[in-house]
Write an enzyme that holds these catalytic residues in place. Structure first.
Site, mmCIF file in Angstrom:
data_model
loop_
_atom_site.group_PDB
_atom_site.id
_atom_site.type_symbol
_atom_site.label_atom_id
_atom_site.label_comp_id
_atom_site.label_asym_id
_atom_site.label_seq_id
_atom_site.Cartn_x
_atom_site.Cartn_y
_atom_site.Cartn_z
ATOM 1 C CE LYS A 165 -3.559 2.399 2.571
ATOM 2 N NZ LYS A 165 -4.486 2.426 3.679
ATOM 3 C CD GLU A 190 9.167 -6.244 6.872
ATOM 4 O OE1 GLU A 190 8.897 -5.138 6.339
ATOM 5 O OE2 GLU A 190 9.006 -6.477 8.084
ATOM 6 C CE LYS A 206 5.479 -1.231 9.963
ATOM 7 N NZ LYS A 206 4.545 -0.569 9.084
ATOM 8 N NE ARG A 241 -6.658 -3.921 10.669
ATOM 9 C CZ ARG A 241 -5.995 -2.777 10.799
ATOM 10 N NH1 ARG A 241 -4.843 -2.610 10.192
ATOM 11 N NH2 ARG A 241 -6.471 -1.787 11.534
ATOM 12 C CG HIS A 284 -4.220 -36.244 16.498
ATOM 13 N ND1 HIS A 284 -4.525 -37.474 17.051
ATOM 14 C CD2 HIS A 284 -5.140 -36.028 15.534
ATOM 15 C CE1 HIS A 284 -5.566 -37.983 16.426
ATOM 16 N NE2 HIS A 284 -5.960 -37.121 15.499
ATOM 17 C CD GLU A 299 -2.048 -4.507 11.290
ATOM 18 O OE1 GLU A 299 -0.859 -4.817 11.442
ATOM 19 O OE2 GLU A 299 -2.559 -4.358 10.160
HETATM 20 O O1 LIG Z 1 1.112 -2.747 2.253
HETATM 21 P P1 LIG Z 1 2.234 -2.175 3.019
HETATM 22 O O2 LIG Z 1 2.236 -0.683 3.009
HETATM 23 O O3 LIG Z 1 3.553 -2.725 2.524
HETATM 24 O O4 LIG Z 1 2.072 -2.599 4.526
HETATM 25 C C1 LIG Z 1 2.086 -3.935 4.917
HETATM 26 C C2 LIG Z 1 1.509 -4.145 6.283
HETATM 27 O O5 LIG Z 1 2.217 -3.410 7.263
HETATM 28 C C3 LIG Z 1 1.328 -2.908 8.236
HETATM 29 O O6 LIG Z 1 1.225 -1.536 8.056
HETATM 30 C C4 LIG Z 1 1.757 -3.216 9.642
HETATM 31 O O7 LIG Z 1 3.096 -3.017 9.825
HETATM 32 C C5 LIG Z 1 -0.003 -3.597 7.946
HETATM 33 O O8 LIG Z 1 -1.089 -2.899 8.405
HETATM 34 C C6 LIG Z 1 0.060 -3.740 6.466
HETATM 35 O O9 LIG Z 1 -0.861 -4.668 6.002
#
Ligand SMILES: O=P(O)(O)OC[C@H]1O[C@](O)(CO)[C@@H](O)[C@@H]1O
Length: 512
Positions: free
Chosen positions: A187, A193, A485, A247, A363, A332
């Site tokens: 987003k 990452e 973060k 989300r 199990h 969240e």
């Molecule tokens: O889509 P982005 O901006 O990479 O964010 C990934 C995820 O990181 C978060 O902001 C949480 O760290 C989530 O709410 C979101 O889904």
């Protein structure tokens, strides 16, 4: 209730009084009320919901319905649907419902066209998609593809989220670079990452002989300028609105992998199923409204009965990722400690959401659930139609096991009954007896297709929103993840001043 903690209301106090009163056991509630099953079960958008094995009765239901009224659930629900601001701390609407509304066509035109280009061979003979994203940019699409992808004829999809390079390396090992499309989903288009994995995936494409690797990238983002600046070619970025939370984003172009794998009609069916659940959520009276009932049950269990967890068990291999998806959606969204107006709450908010897959979990963790000292609610999700053609007794046994857990958790086995199978040994009988009276809900889908999955996920979204509204909290922000973060960024650049001794030592040992 603005400016007031919901827990200070008369309605909350009335519910509290019910907690203190003598409360019948679940078996006694069934024995004393022929209408119990009818009152606490219903069908919505083709899904059957049974909330009758939860710790509530007509008085709790009436009190919670009153709480929903004074919390203005109807008003907040209308604001959500109308695209009004419901996320105060970020000054935003939450517009994911509009993405599946009957008049949604324009919102999806570019995604549909891109799906047709990829499936039509414009990007070459694409056999693999590596979808890179994290959190809401991965969990939803991964669940969709895992649940429905077996029936698809499009490229195989690998979803990579973790910054641990093992995740990307494993995905790459399953793909041919010459036939792979990268789908970068973020987003913000800044997430550490995702951007790190994107760079490494491009390098992998280049090492695999792809001349211009960025031509093999599709970006999905609410920040198209950043995607362009990063180098995504024109015409290969799909955007979605800032008002669609991560989300809640699988209904946007974030759901692209399902459409690539299974074709556009499957994605449309997913949206149709969600729209059917939305229609139910928006219109049904609270006491016959599946998401509202579930929201009331959640608030009752967590905030009043003090249940710290809720376990979700998917009795269907195709839904094995549902618990992980719901962890983000629920924790969240509703893992908050202040109300919308910033007042600290004096009651527990969201339960810790956890779970697994049946029958595997039986199990592994069910011993504690049947005989341990915790008695938090569980939720079983099962599908009547099998997802395989093996025949035999697989599916009958699967469903019998699912339903047996709920029945056994509720009924238990008394010490006297256990004694009869223990040769009169009271110690053995004590070990073999079950307290019972343990709550569970069951959700039953007729079949698992895109429509049903859309309806199921929309149910969980509306439920989460409903619970937040009853508690007066904002489910659409997530400031709590920011500090970690920021610290990670600081630590990756060295040892910041004032860092605690424990963390300094860990950095030293890792050679950072
Ligand atoms: O889509 P982005 O901006 O990479 O964010 C990934 C995820 O990181 C978060 O902001 C949480 O760290 C989530 O709410 C979101 O889904």
């Amino acid at each position: 209730m603005t400016g007031l903690l919901p827990s200070k209301s008369r309605e909350w106090a009335a519910l509290r009084a019910l907690v203190g009163a003598e409360r019948p056991s679940l078996p006694d509630r069934f024995a004393g009320d022929d209408a119990r099953l009818a009152r606490f079960s219903l069908e919505a958008a083709g899904i059957y919901f049974d909330f009758s094995k939860l710790h509530w009765g007509p008085a709790e239901l009436a009190g919670l319905t009153r709480l929903a009224e004074v919390a203005d659930l109807a008003g907040w629900r209308a604001k959500l649907a109308a695209g009004a601001v419901v996320n105060g701390s970020e000054g935003r609407a939450a517009t994911h419902m509009a993405l599946r509304a009957p008049d949604r066509r324009a919102a999806h035109a570019a995604t549909k066209a891109l799906v047709e280009r990829v499936r039509g061979g414009v990007f070459g003979d694409i056999a693999h998609v590596i979808h890179i994203g994290i959190g809401g940019s991965a969990l939803g699409p991964q669940l969709l593809v895992d649940a429905l992808g077996a029936g698809g004829d499009g490229p195989a999809v690998q979803v990579v989220s973790n910054i641990d390079g093992v995740a990307l390396a494993r995905a790459c090992a399953l793909c041919d670079p010459a036939r792979t499309l990268l789908v970068l989903v973020s987003k913000t288009f800044t997430t550490l990452e995702t951007m790190t994995n994107a760079d490494s995936a491009l390098a992998w494409l280049a090492a695999g002989g792809v001349a211009d690797p960025k031509r093999r990238v599709v970006a999905v983002t609410a920040a198209p300028d950043r995607a362009r600046a990063w180098g995504v070619p024109d015409g290969q970025t799909l955007d979605f609105a800032e008002s669609v939370g991560g989300r809640y984003s699988l209904w946007s172009a974030v759901g692209l992998p399902l459409a690539l794998r299974c074709g556009w009609p499957a994605f449309e069916a997913l949206l149709d199923g969600a729209a059917a659940m939305d229609a139910h959520f928006l219109a049904a009276p609270f006491e016959r409204n599946a998401p509202v009932l579930a929201a009331m049950a959640d608030v009752w269990a967590a905030a009043f009965l003090g249940c710290a967890t809720r376990g979700i068990f998917a009795y269907d291999e195709r839904l094995r990722l549902l618990p992980a998806f719901l962890q983000q959606l629920e924790m969240e969204s509703n893992g908050k400690r202040v109300t919308r107006d910033g007042t600290p709450v004096d009651f527990p908010t969201a339960a810790i959401s956890w779970g697994g897959v049946g029958t595997d979990a039986q199990h592994a963790v069910f011993q504690l659930l049947h005989q341990g000292t915790h008695a938090d609610p569980l939720e079983f999700v099962a599908v009547v139609e099998p997802g395989h053609g093996l025949g035999g007794s697989h599916h009958r046994q699967l469903l019998a096991n699912c339903f047996a857990q709920g029945a056994a958790l509720m009924a238990g086995r008394s010490a006297e009954t256990a004694l009869a199978t223990s040769g009169g040994d009271p110690v053995l009988a004590a070990a073999k007896s079950f307290p019972g009276n343990r709550p569970s809900a069951t959700i039953l889908l007729a079949r698992l297709d895109a429509f049903a999955l859309g309806a199921l996920l929309a149910f969980y979204e509306a439920r989460t929103f409903g619970a937040a509204t009853l508690m007066g909290i904002n489910p659409f922000d997530q400031w709590g993840v920011e500090l970690g973060k920021e610290m990670a960024t600081a630590l990756s650049g060295g040892v910041p001043d004032g860092l605690d001794a424990s963390t300094r030592a860990l950095l030293g040992r890792a050679g950072l």
